[in-house]
Write a protein that holds these residues in place. Structure first.
Motif, PDB file in Angstrom:
ATOM      1  N   ASP A   1       0.793  -1.289   0.017  1.00 13.49           N
ATOM      2  CA  ASP A   1       0.084  -0.043  -0.264  1.00 13.49           C
ATOM      3  C   ASP A   1       0.747   1.184   0.013  1.00 13.49           C
ATOM      4  O   ASP A   1       1.844   1.300   0.692  1.00 13.49           O
ATOM      5  N   THR A   2       0.288   2.443  -0.570  1.00 15.33           N
ATOM      6  CA  THR A   2       1.176   3.575  -0.795  1.00 15.33           C
ATOM      7  C   THR A   2       0.113   4.555  -0.153  1.00 15.33           C
ATOM      8  O   THR A   2      -0.980   4.534  -0.074  1.00 15.33           O
TER       9      THR A   2
ATOM     10  N   GLU B   1      -0.439   7.414  -1.851  1.00 15.42           N
ATOM     11  CA  GLU B   1      -1.086   7.871  -2.901  1.00 15.42           C
ATOM     12  C   GLU B   1      -2.213   7.078  -3.080  1.00 15.42           C
ATOM     13  O   GLU B   1      -3.341   7.539  -3.386  1.00 15.42           O
ATOM     14  N   ARG B   2      -2.235   5.651  -2.909  1.00 14.91           N
ATOM     15  CA  ARG B   2      -3.337   4.782  -2.967  1.00 14.91           C
ATOM     16  C   ARG B   2      -4.484   4.942  -2.131  1.00 14.91           C
ATOM     17  O   ARG B   2      -5.560   4.897  -2.239  1.00 14.91           O
ATOM     18  N   PHE B   3      -3.840   5.257  -0.758  1.00 16.55           N
ATOM     19  CA  PHE B   3      -4.810   5.513   0.426  1.00 16.55           C
ATOM     20  C   PHE B   3      -5.534   7.033   0.044  1.00 16.55           C
ATOM     21  O   PHE B   3      -6.746   6.835   0.396  1.00 16.55           O
ATOM     22  N   LYS B   4      -4.769   7.779  -0.382  1.00 17.74           N
ATOM     23  CA  LYS B   4      -5.429   9.229  -0.583  1.00 17.74           C
ATOM     24  C   LYS B   4      -6.464   8.927  -1.753  1.00 17.74           C
ATOM     25  O   LYS B   4      -7.816   9.494  -1.716  1.00 17.74           O
ATOM     26  N   THR B   5      -6.296   8.179  -2.764  1.00 22.98           N
ATOM     27  CA  THR B   5      -7.142   8.039  -4.029  1.00 22.98           C
ATOM     28  C   THR B   5      -8.407   7.338  -3.397  1.00 22.98           C
ATOM     29  O   THR B   5      -9.405   7.545  -3.558  1.00 22.98           O
ATOM     30  N   THR B   6      -8.365   6.229  -2.504  1.00 22.35           N
ATOM     31  CA  THR B   6      -9.487   5.497  -2.014  1.00 22.35           C
ATOM     32  C   THR B   6     -10.401   6.461  -1.069  1.00 22.35           C
ATOM     33  O   THR B   6     -11.298   6.488  -1.298  1.00 22.35           O
TER      34      THR B   6
ATOM     35  N   GLU C   1     -10.592   9.562  -1.535  1.00 21.68           N
ATOM     36  CA  GLU C   1     -11.191  10.495  -2.337  1.00 21.68           C
ATOM     37  C   GLU C   1     -12.369   9.680  -3.086  1.00 21.68           C
ATOM     38  O   GLU C   1     -13.608  10.323  -3.307  1.00 21.68           O
ATOM     39  N   ASP C   2     -12.318   8.541  -3.403  1.00 22.90           N
ATOM     40  CA  ASP C   2     -13.239   7.685  -4.126  1.00 22.90           C
ATOM     41  C   ASP C   2     -14.486   7.687  -3.284  1.00 22.90           C
ATOM     42  O   ASP C   2     -15.560   7.549  -3.458  1.00 22.90           O
TER      43      ASP C   2
END
Length: 109
Positions: free
Chosen positions: A94-95, A97-102, A104-105
């Motif tokens: 996990d990164t 950036e991926r956490f932030k995107t999730t 936001e989604d």
């Protein structure tokens, strides 16, 4: 910290999680088998020596309770080994950036 074997595990079943479930079942089966043999021995020795009532009346002291809890936790670590390993691998991959995107989604609904 417990180390895990690296690399892809062989998968025997197509259904998601079935390999983990089978691993857990095998850990339980081996634990149960060993426990049953041990209990059979204790029951036979107790019966031969007239200790049935003493066993029923036994109240374990705190140090024994703590020892049992340590053993129980080690058993659960073995039982949930694959699930914990998968969770650790997912956390490593996990990164931020991926956490932030999730997040936001999720916020978009």
């Amino acid at each position: 910290m417990r180390r895990h074997a690296r690399g892809k595990r062989p998968q025997f079943y197509e259904a998601q999680g079935l390999d983990q479930a089978m691993s857990m079942i095998m850990v339980l089966a081996s634990e149960f088998s060993a426990l049953r043999d041990r209990l059979d021995t204790v029951e036979r020795v107790a019966t031969e020596n007239g200790l049935g009532a003493a066993i029923e009346a036994y109240v374990p002291p705190q140090d024994v309770l703590e020892e049992r809890e340590t053993r129980r936790q080690a058993f659960l670590d073995r039982l949930y080994y694959l699930a914990l390993k998968d969770a650790a691998e997912a956390a490593e991959a996990d990164t931020a950036e991926r956490f932030k995107t999730t997040i936001e989604d999720i916020a978009k609904g």
